[in-house]
Design a protein around this motif. Structure first.
Motif, short mmCIF file in Angstrom:
data_model
loop_
_atom_site.label_atom_id
_atom_site.label_comp_id
_atom_site.label_asym_id
_atom_site.label_seq_id
_atom_site.Cartn_x
_atom_site.Cartn_y
_atom_site.Cartn_z
N GLN A 1 10.72 54.38 -19.31
CA GLN A 1 11.79 53.44 -19.56
C GLN A 1 11.68 53.04 -21.02
O GLN A 1 10.61 52.67 -21.49
N VAL B 1 22.22 44.31 -6.62
CA VAL B 1 20.93 43.94 -7.17
C VAL B 1 19.82 44.32 -6.20
O VAL B 1 19.98 44.18 -4.99
N GLN C 1 16.60 43.56 -10.00
CA GLN C 1 17.19 44.39 -11.04
C GLN C 1 18.56 44.90 -10.60
O GLN C 1 18.73 45.30 -9.45
N ASP D 1 22.40 46.87 -17.75
CA ASP D 1 21.32 46.68 -18.71
C ASP D 1 20.86 48.02 -19.29
O ASP D 1 19.68 48.29 -19.43
N ARG E 1 22.49 53.36 -11.47
CA ARG E 1 21.58 53.80 -12.52
C ARG E 1 20.84 55.04 -12.05
O ARG E 1 20.08 54.99 -11.08
N THR F 1 16.75 54.88 -12.32
CA THR F 1 15.91 54.08 -11.44
C THR F 1 16.22 54.24 -9.95
O THR F 1 15.46 53.74 -9.12
#
Lengths: 254, 254
Positions: B66, B133, B137, B199, B228, B231
């Motif tokens: 990351q 979420v 995250q 993000d 994402r 992740t």
DNA sequence: GAGTGGTCTAGACCACGTC
DNA sequence: ACGTGGTCTAGACCACTCC
């Protein structure tokens, strides 16, 4: 009021370039058409070649361009919808699906696969390698792991190797009754072997579909299939032939 | 016998680097640990920073690293399994799922979405924006498109805007009976808006999940959710808590 | 302000497909 | 042999985070 926040929030060049190119692709080019080469394009836009390449890479990632070394950059056709559901009671390899050129060996799978199979870490399993072809193009490479315990009736004597063994394993598998399966999809990058079979360079983005097949209350087989992320849209259901264009990927604030 | 094909088939530097780094990550680092900065790493391996970055980009794509501007590069935790199945008879927003912070406007969707909805090209639809979420995250940003005809009983007078409207739309939706849905997954890159909410930087790789919800023989709503890719591992079924390590992505010839 | 990753440049050479 | 995209270099500057 202090400083007026300009809308020019320092958008990176390659990002802007990508947007411009994307529009050009929609209006001035047709599928299959070849673009000017990278050096010319870079000069035309007044940027370094590396910057232009960053934009092209993005567009390729989004499935809008296809680049081939020694050949050139062409406008890619819309992604093909590839059905990833095996109609609930079908073992892989059943029926008229587009898998072909099976190969089979016996080997110890990776620790991750062994965990999914719930086998010992050093236990050998049948490993079937297949290629999925769509419209004449390879779209996925699969590795199917089958513990011996799932195919007890395999003719042990004079085990045929390669395609013949593969077919035997698949045939035996299909005699079990499938109780269910579960699936996961994640992004990966093609290893050397997969890349070659998928006609891509190593490291090319792929969608990795991991499937567990359940029978008699246990995991009877595990499949790890890597699909070309640039050309494929995985479908779950009957969306296969519906056209989903690129517009959905870029949205503006509401 | 001619030339002996050396095994050193000119593997690119960044590819080899990636392999070396991947091993180092497994043995010498723990999740969350920060790596030396790019300039140091490049010097240590005797390559240009750009080459090192190519290797890091790959590892980030595979969810192993990351990177955050101004902060550094850290070892990423294993991907989280995110269940993408809405238990067959559930409308989005039902029950205890992890969607939050709904927002809603009325707007004309893109042509692609209009086609899926089977609405007129210039027809306005309710557009609900939500964030999913997981473990604190953000993992996905969704745009849910609902034609007015699907929610006829929405209190038209003094239409509340924003979150209140969003909740009303979802509530009305759940009164219809869901007959089915179909889903597609493809690779995309995050637009500016999604990137901010997730993000990530614009252009970050995302898995785009397009879902159609059917009711009364027609398409009642369409959802476009961007997850994402670094992740998340999308799960279909109950594989959610099973650990799938990175080994499955790199395979050797059999 | 110091340190990080992100962007960009202007070159060079290599691997590959095609002619 | 030529033209293509792929790799690599050695710099520079920018945007961001944290102190």
């Amino acid at each position: 009021m202090g400083t007026t926040q300009l809308e020019t929030v320092q958008e990176p060049k390659y990002w802007h370039l990508k947007t411009v190119l994307a529009e050009a692709l929609d209006t001035d080019f047709t599928v299959g058409e070849i673009l000017p080469n990278e050096r010319d394009l870079a000069a035309r836009f007044g940027v370094a070649r590396a910057t232009l390449r960053q934009a092209l890479e993005q567009l390729e990632l989004e499935g809008r361009l296809q680049r081939r070394r020694g050949v050139g950059t062409t406008v890619a056709p819309p992604r093909v919808g590839v059905d990833v559901t095996t109609s609930r009671q079908d073992w892989p390899g059943t029926g008229h699906d587009a898998w072909q050129a099976a190969e089979c060996t016996v080997a110890v799978p990776s620790a991750a696969v062994a965990r999914l199979l719930d086998t010992e870490a050093d236990e050998e399993v049948h490993t079937v390698r297949r290629l999925r072809v769509n419209h004449g193009q390879p779209v996925a490479a699969e590795l199917l792991y089958v513990p011996s315990s799932s195919v007890p009736d395999l003719p042990a004597i004079e085990a045929p190797s390669g395609p013949a063994l593969a077919r035997s394993v698949l045939r035996e598998l299909q005699r079990l009754d499938l109780e269910g399966q579960d699936r996961a999809v994640e992004l990966g990058s093609a290893g050397a072997v997969d890349a070659r079979e998928l006609d891509r360079l190593p490291g090319a983005p792929v969608l990795v579909v991991t499937t567990r097949y359940f029978s008699e209350g246990r995991t009877a087989a595990v499949s790890v299939a890597t699909y070309r992320a640039d050309t494929c849209r995985l479908t779950f259901g009957d969306t296969g032939d519906v056209e989903i264009s690129h517009e959905g990927q870029q949205r503006r604030a509401s």
